[in-house]
Design a protein around this motif. Structure first.
Motif, PDB file in Angstrom:
ATOM      1  N   SER A 436      -2.614  47.586  23.017  1.00 11.38           N
ATOM      2  CA  SER A 436      -3.050  46.210  22.782  1.00 11.38           C
ATOM      3  C   SER A 436      -2.060  45.276  23.459  1.00 11.38           C
ATOM      4  N   LEU A 437      -2.576  44.404  24.339  1.00 13.42           N
ATOM      5  CA  LEU A 437      -1.738  43.455  25.066  1.00 13.42           C
ATOM      6  C   LEU A 437      -2.254  42.038  24.820  1.00 13.42           C
ATOM      7  N   PRO A 438      -2.051  41.500  23.632  1.00 11.33           N
ATOM      8  CA  PRO A 438      -2.574  40.158  23.337  1.00 11.33           C
ATOM      9  C   PRO A 438      -1.850  39.088  24.148  1.00 11.33           C
ATOM     10  N   ALA A 439      -2.548  37.971  24.361  1.00  8.76           N
ATOM     11  CA  ALA A 439      -1.930  36.830  25.033  1.00  8.76           C
ATOM     12  C   ALA A 439      -0.954  36.164  24.069  1.00  8.76           C
ATOM     13  N   SER A 440       0.169  35.706  24.583  1.00  3.41           N
ATOM     14  CA  SER A 440       1.161  35.040  23.746  1.00  3.41           C
ATOM     15  C   SER A 440       0.654  33.670  23.313  1.00  3.41           C
ATOM     16  N   THR A 441       0.930  33.304  22.072  1.00  6.92           N
ATOM     17  CA  THR A 441       0.577  31.976  21.571  1.00  6.92           C
ATOM     18  C   THR A 441       1.755  31.017  21.639  1.00  6.92           C
ATOM     19  N   LEU A 442       2.855  31.444  22.212  1.00  2.48           N
ATOM     20  CA  LEU A 442       4.059  30.621  22.286  1.00  2.48           C
ATOM     21  C   LEU A 442       3.744  29.303  22.982  1.00  2.48           C
ATOM     22  N   GLY A 443       4.069  28.218  22.320  1.00  2.56           N
ATOM     23  CA  GLY A 443       3.795  26.901  22.885  1.00  2.56           C
ATOM     24  C   GLY A 443       2.509  26.284  22.380  1.00  2.56           C
ATOM     25  N   TYR A 444       1.669  27.080  21.700  1.00  2.11           N
ATOM     26  CA  TYR A 444       0.396  26.584  21.193  1.00  2.11           C
ATOM     27  C   TYR A 444       0.292  26.727  19.672  1.00  2.11           C
ATOM     28  N   ARG A 445       1.378  27.085  19.029  1.00  2.00           N
ATOM     29  CA  ARG A 445       1.321  27.392  17.606  1.00  2.00           C
ATOM     30  C   ARG A 445       1.378  26.129  16.755  1.00  2.00           C
ATOM     31  N   LYS A 446       0.608  26.141  15.660  1.00  2.00           N
ATOM     32  CA  LYS A 446       0.679  25.055  14.693  1.00  2.00           C
ATOM     33  C   LYS A 446       1.981  25.188  13.903  1.00  2.00           C
ATOM     34  N   VAL A 447       2.466  24.055  13.430  1.00  2.00           N
ATOM     35  CA  VAL A 447       3.724  24.064  12.683  1.00  2.00           C
ATOM     36  C   VAL A 447       3.465  24.267  11.192  1.00  2.00           C
ATOM     37  N   VAL A 448       2.486  23.575  10.661  1.00  6.37           N
ATOM     38  CA  VAL A 448       2.169  23.672   9.236  1.00  6.37           C
ATOM     39  C   VAL A 448       0.874  24.464   9.085  1.00  6.37           C
ATOM     40  N   VAL A 449       0.968  25.602   8.437  1.00  6.32           N
ATOM     41  CA  VAL A 449      -0.200  26.479   8.281  1.00  6.32           C
ATOM     42  C   VAL A 449      -0.246  26.996   6.841  1.00  6.32           C
ATOM     43  N   PRO A 450      -1.432  27.333   6.358  1.00  5.46           N
ATOM     44  CA  PRO A 450      -1.544  27.843   4.984  1.00  5.46           C
ATOM     45  C   PRO A 450      -1.006  29.261   4.881  1.00  5.46           C
ATOM     46  N   PRO A 451      -0.386  29.605   3.754  1.00  3.87           N
ATOM     47  CA  PRO A 451       0.093  30.981   3.573  1.00  3.87           C
ATOM     48  C   PRO A 451      -1.076  31.937   3.374  1.00  3.87           C
ATOM     49  N   VAL A 452      -0.775  33.224   3.451  1.00  7.42           N
ATOM     50  CA  VAL A 452      -1.800  34.233   3.189  1.00  7.42           C
ATOM     51  C   VAL A 452      -2.233  34.103   1.728  1.00  7.42           C
ATOM     52  N   PRO A 453      -3.524  33.913   1.462  1.00  6.80           N
ATOM     53  CA  PRO A 453      -3.974  33.779   0.068  1.00  6.80           C
ATOM     54  C   PRO A 453      -3.551  34.986  -0.768  1.00  6.80           C
ATOM     55  N   GLU A 454      -3.088  34.719  -1.961  1.00  6.61           N
ATOM     56  CA  GLU A 454      -2.613  35.797  -2.829  1.00  6.61           C
ATOM     57  C   GLU A 454      -3.719  36.807  -3.115  1.00  6.61           C
ATOM     58  N   LYS A 455      -4.934  36.312  -3.294  1.00  7.52           N
ATOM     59  CA  LYS A 455      -6.062  37.202  -3.571  1.00  7.52           C
ATOM     60  C   LYS A 455      -6.305  38.154  -2.402  1.00  7.52           C
ATOM     61  N   THR A 456      -6.186  37.644  -1.175  1.00  4.93           N
ATOM     62  CA  THR A 456      -6.399  38.468   0.017  1.00  4.93           C
ATOM     63  C   THR A 456      -5.329  39.541   0.134  1.00  4.93           C
ATOM     64  N   ALA A 457      -4.061  39.131  -0.028  1.00  5.75           N
ATOM     65  CA  ALA A 457      -2.959  40.093   0.071  1.00  5.75           C
ATOM     66  C   ALA A 457      -3.036  41.140  -1.027  1.00  5.75           C
ATOM     67  N   ARG A 458      -3.417  40.705  -2.237  1.00  6.92           N
ATOM     68  CA  ARG A 458      -3.493  41.645  -3.362  1.00  6.92           C
ATOM     69  C   ARG A 458      -4.605  42.671  -3.145  1.00  6.92           C
ATOM     70  N   ALA A 459      -5.732  42.211  -2.625  1.00  7.45           N
ATOM     71  CA  ALA A 459      -6.842  43.135  -2.363  1.00  7.45           C
ATOM     72  C   ALA A 459      -6.459  44.153  -1.294  1.00  7.45           C
ATOM     73  N   TYR A 460      -5.768  43.693  -0.256  1.00 13.40           N
ATOM     74  CA  TYR A 460      -5.339  44.600   0.819  1.00 13.40           C
ATOM     75  C   TYR A 460      -4.389  45.661   0.277  1.00 13.40           C
ATOM     76  N   GLU A 461      -3.409  45.223  -0.504  1.00  8.07           N
ATOM     77  CA  GLU A 461      -2.431  46.166  -1.054  1.00  8.07           C
ATOM     78  C   GLU A 461      -3.079  47.131  -2.041  1.00  8.07           C
ATOM     79  N   SER A 462      -3.947  46.608  -2.899  1.00  8.13           N
ATOM     80  CA  SER A 462      -4.566  47.430  -3.932  1.00  8.13           C
ATOM     81  C   SER A 462      -5.451  48.517  -3.321  1.00  8.13           C
ATOM     82  N   ARG A 463      -6.267  48.152  -2.352  1.00  6.70           N
ATOM     83  CA  ARG A 463      -7.205  49.126  -1.783  1.00  6.70           C
ATOM     84  C   ARG A 463      -6.498  50.143  -0.900  1.00  6.70           C
TER      85      ARG A 463
END
Length: 657
Positions: A436-463
Motif C-alpha cells: 500500500s502506497l497512499p498519498a501523503s496528506t502532509l500540508g493538507y491536514r485539518k488541525v481540529v478534528v473529532p476523536p475516534v468515537p468511544e462506541k466505534t473503538a469499543r466495538a472494534y476491540e470487543s469483536r
C-alpha cells in the motif's frame, strides 16, 4: 459620437466572445452521464485535450467523468457530485444542481457524438482565432524585421500543429493517482474504525485499513483455513506493508488499529499464568523426586535394591517428562525479531504476527545480523510449509504448519533497500507482500478534528477480542469451504488474470506477484467471512459476494503492487521525473519553465542544471515537449525553454487529501 478611424484597406473584426456553444457542451456531458458506453465515441470526436470545452466548469466535469469511467464507476449525477466534492471542485462547477441540469440536457445518449462534433468545431475555430492573435502580437513586437516575424509565425504554427497531434506518452513508473482503499468492502465494524482513525489522524484510510487486515490475519492465521475447492486450501495469514514518507503519522495509526491484539495477548498470558506455574512446580517436584531416588540408588550397597531404586527413578523421570509446561501465550513478535527467534516462536506457538510501525524487520531480512539473508522462515511461514531447522547446539525447531503474519509501516527507501537484498525477488519474498502506497496528506491536514468515537473503538476491540478467543479455544484449526457460487467467482477471477500474465499483459512486470494474487484474494475473503460472523456461523460456506468484496480489495493492492515494484526498481532520474509529474498533476499547469519547477521543488531541484535529467526523461517518454522561442537579435542569451504538458496529464484527477 463618430466611428473610430482605421487605416485604409484594414478590415477590423469586432471583438466578440470566442466561438463556443454552451448548449452543445451541456448535451455532450449529459449524454455520457446518461450512458457511459457512449464515452468512447464521444472521445473519438473530441480528442484527448479537455480544453476542447470552452467553459472551465465543463472541462472539470469532463475530466471527472473520464476518471470515473476509467475506474469502472458510472458517472451519475450523485456519484459525480460526490467525486467533485472530494476534489474540492463541486461548487466551482455549479454545484450538484447543475450536474442534474446537465443530466437532463441530452435528448438521448446517442446524441452525444453529434453534439461533440459541434463542440470540436467551435474549439477548432477558437484555435484559429488564437493563432491569429499570436501572429498579430508577433507582428507588433517584431517591427520591420520580416525574418523574425516569419520565425515567430512558424513557431506559433508549430505549437498549433503539436496540439493537434501528440501521441500518448510511454508509461514512466507509477501512472496517475493510485486508488484509495475500498473501505466499504470491509465489515461495518472494521470500516467504521478505519474511517474514524483516518479522520482523527488526518491520514489516508489505506494505512488504517491495511493495519486492520494485519490484525485480522494475526487473529485468524493458523486457526482458520479457506478451501476454495478440493485440493486447494489457503491459510488466512497475510504479509502487508504500508510505505509512506516521514511525518505521515504511521505510529498514530498503527497504535489504535493493533492495540486490541496486544491487549488480548496480555489477557491470554494472565489467564494462563496459574496453569503455567502449576505445571512448572509439578514438573520440578517430579524431577526432584526422581533425583532423590536416584541419589539413594547410587548409595545402595545391594545390587537388587539399587536396581529397584533406578527403576523407580526412571518412572519418576518419565512422569516429569510427561508433564507439559504450557508456553506463555504469544500472538505477536516485535519488528526487530531475528529469523532464528521467529523460527523458535513459530515452532512453539504455530502462529505469530510481526507487527511494527517501523521497518526494522526488513533490515533484518536483508541480513543486518548475518552475512547472508535468511529468508526461509518468511517464505515457509507465509505458505504454511513444514518448518524445521537443525542446530548443533540445541534441539531442532519444528513447526508442521506455521502461520506468519506481517504488518509493517515504513518509509519508501526501506522498501527500495529490501528490493536490493539477494533473493528477495528471485526467491519470491516480495511476491508474498500486499503493498500500500497512499498519498501523503502532509500540508493538507485539518488541525481540529473529532476523536475516534468511544462506541466505534469499543466495538472494534470487543469483536476482535471475541474472534481471537473463539479461534484460540478451538481444539483444532477450522477449514471454511467456498460455496459453489464462490468457487465460480474464483474461477472467473483466474480466467481474468491469466491473460494478463502473458509477456504483453498488464501484469507481466509483476508476474511473480500476480501469480499469487488469487490465493491472496482467497485469504482476504476468509478474513472478511470471519469478521462478518464474529459471534458465530463462520463455519458456513463463504459466499460469492464475499469473494467479490475480496476482489475489490485485491484490485486495490494490484494497482499499488505495480507502483511498489516500479518504486523498488526506479533510479534517481526516474524518481525525480515522478516528482515533476506529481507536481504537474496537482497544480494542473499546462506549461512551465525550469525556474518555475525550481521554485516549487527546490529541495529536489536546487538549480536549472539539476532539472535537466528529469525533464529530458519526461520528454523522451512523451510527457513534455520543450520549445524554445527564437532569439531576439543575433546576440544575447537564448530564451528559456517552455515545457508544454501532455493533455492527458490534465485529465487525470489527483486525489486531494
Amino acid at each position: 459620437m463618430s466611428a473610430p478611424h482605421h487605416a485604409p484597406g484594414v478590415n477590423v473584426i469586432p471583438m466578440t466572445e470566442a466561438p463556443n456553444s454552451t448548449e452543445a457542451e451541456q448535451i455532450v456531458l449529459g449524454a455520457v452521464m446518461t450512458d457511459a458506453a457512449v464515452l468512447s465515441e464521444v472521445e473519438e470526436e473530441l480528442g484527448q485535450d479537455p480544453a476542447v470545452f470552452y467553459r472551465p466548469a465543463h472541462e472539470a466535469i469532463w475530466c471527472a467523468i473520464r476518471y470515473l469511467v476509467a475506474e469502472g464507476i458510472p458517472p451519475t449525477p450523485i456519484i459525480l457530485a460526490d467525486h467533485l466534492a472530494k476534489s474540492g471542485d463541486l461548487q466551482r462547477v455549479g454545484g450538484a444542481s447543475y450536474l442534474h441540469t446537465l443530466y437532463r440536457a441530452a435528448p438521448t445518449a446517442s446524441s452525444g457524438q453529434y453534439y461533440a462534433s459541434i463542440v470540436r468545431e467551435h474549439a477548432e475555430r477558437r484555435r484559429i482565432a488564437e493563432l491569429g492573435t499570436r501572429l498579430i502580437q508577433a507582428a507588433r513586437e517584431s517591427g520591420e524585421d520580416h525574418d523574425e516575424l516569419l520565425a515567430a509565425a512558424r513557431h506559433a504554427l508549430d505549437l498549433t500543429a503539436v496540439e493537434e497531434s501528440w501521441p500518448a506518452p510511454t508509461p514512466l513508473g507509477r501512472q496517475g493517482p493510485l486508488p484509495a482503499f475500498p473501505v466499504d468492502a470491509l465489515p461495518a465494524w472494521v470500516g467504521e474504525q478505519v474511517a474514524a482513525v483516518a479522520e482523527f489522524t488526518q491520514t489516508p484510510p489505506d494505512m488504517a485499513a491495511t493495519m486492520a487486515l494485519a490484525s485480522l490475519a494475526t487473529a485468524a492465521g493458523g486457526r482458520a483455513h479457506v478451501q476454495i475447492r478440493d485440493g486447494w486450501v489457503e491459510q488466512t495469514n497475510l504479509f502487508l506493508v504500508v510505505a509512506m514518507p516521514p511525518a505521515s503519522r504511521k505510529s498514530d495509526v498503527f497504535a489504535p488499529m493493533t492495540r486490541p491484539i496486544y491487549d488480548i495477548e496480555a489477557t491470554l498470558q494472565e489467564e494462563a499464568r496459574s496453569a503455567i506455574i502449576e505445571a512448572e512446580v509439578a514438573k520440578e517436584a517430579a524431577e526432584a523426586r526422581a533425583e532423590s531416588i536416584l541419589t539413594k540408588a547410587r548409595k545402595a550397597d545391594d545390587a537388587l535394591a539399587s536396581d529397584s531404586l533406578v527403576a523407580e527413578a526412571a518412572g519418576l523421570r518419565m512422569t516429569a517428562d510427561a508433564i507439559v509446561v504450557p508456553p506463555k501465550p504469544r500472538l505477536t513478535a516485535s519488528g526487530d525479531v531475528t529469523p532464528e527467534t521467529l523460527t523458535k516462536l513459530l515452532a512453539t506457538h504455530g502462529r505469530i504476527g510481526v507487527l511494527s510501525p517501523e521497518g526494522d524487520l526488513f533490515d533484518i531480512i536483508a541480513g543486518r545480523y548475518s552475512a547472508r539473508p535468511n529468508l526461509g522462515v518468511f517464505l515457509q511461514g507465509h505458505k504454511g510449509e513444514r518448518l524445521q531447522t537443525e542446530r548443533i547446539t540445541r534441539d531442532s525447531d519444528l513447526s508442521e504448519k506455521p502461520a506468519l503474519t506481517i504488518g509493517i509501516t515504513l518509509q519508501p527507501p526501506v522498501l527500495m533497500d529490501l528490493a536490493q537484498t539477494p533473493g528477495a525477488r528471485g526467491r519470491g519474498l516480495l511476491a508474498r507482500f500486499l503493498f500500500s502506497l497512499p498519498a501523503s496528506t502532509l500540508g493538507y491536514r485539518k488541525v481540529v478534528v473529532p476523536p475516534v468515537p468511544e462506541k466505534t473503538a469499543r466495538a472494534y476491540e470487543s469483536r476482535l477480542t471475541t474472534l481471537v478467543q473463539t479461534l484460540t479455544d478451538l481444539p483444532e484449526p477450522v477449514t471454511i469451504r467456498c460455496s459453489p457460487a464462490a468457487d465460480q467467482a474464483v474461477i472467473k477471477l483466474q480466467e481474468d488474470i491469466e491473460p494478463k500474465l502473458r509477456p504483453e499483459g498488464s501484469l507481466a512486470p509483476i508476474d511473480d506477484w500476480a501469480g499469487k494474487y488469487v490465493g491472496a484474494v482467497a485469504r482476504i475473503a476468509g478474513l472478511l467471512h470471519l469478521a462478518d460472523r464474529v459471534t458465530g456461523r463462520w463455519g458456513e460456506p463463504i459466499e460469492a459476494a464475499t469473494i467479490q468484496r475480496a476482489i475489490t480489495i485485491g484490485d486495490y493492492y494490484t494497482a499499488h503492487a505495480l507502483a511498489a515494484f516500479d518504486l523498488m526498481e526506479t533510479d534517481a532520474d526516474s524518481e525525480k521525473a515522478q516528482l515533476v509529474l506529481d507536481w504537474i498533476r496537482r497544480t494542473k499547469v499546462t506549461s512551465f519553465k525550469a525556474h518555475e519547477l525550481i521554485t516549487a521543488r527546490r529541495r529536489a531541484f536546487p538549480n536549472v542544471s539539476s532539472t535537466a535529467p528529469a525533464l529530458r526523461l519526461l520528454e523522451e517518454h512523451g510527457y513534455l515537449r520543450g520549445t524554445q522561442p527564437p532569439r531576439n537579435g543575433s546576440r544575447g542569451k537564448s530564451p528559456a525553454i517552455t515545457y508544454r504538458v501532455h493533455p492527458t496529464l490534465l485529465i487525470e484527477t489527483t486525489a486531494t487529501p
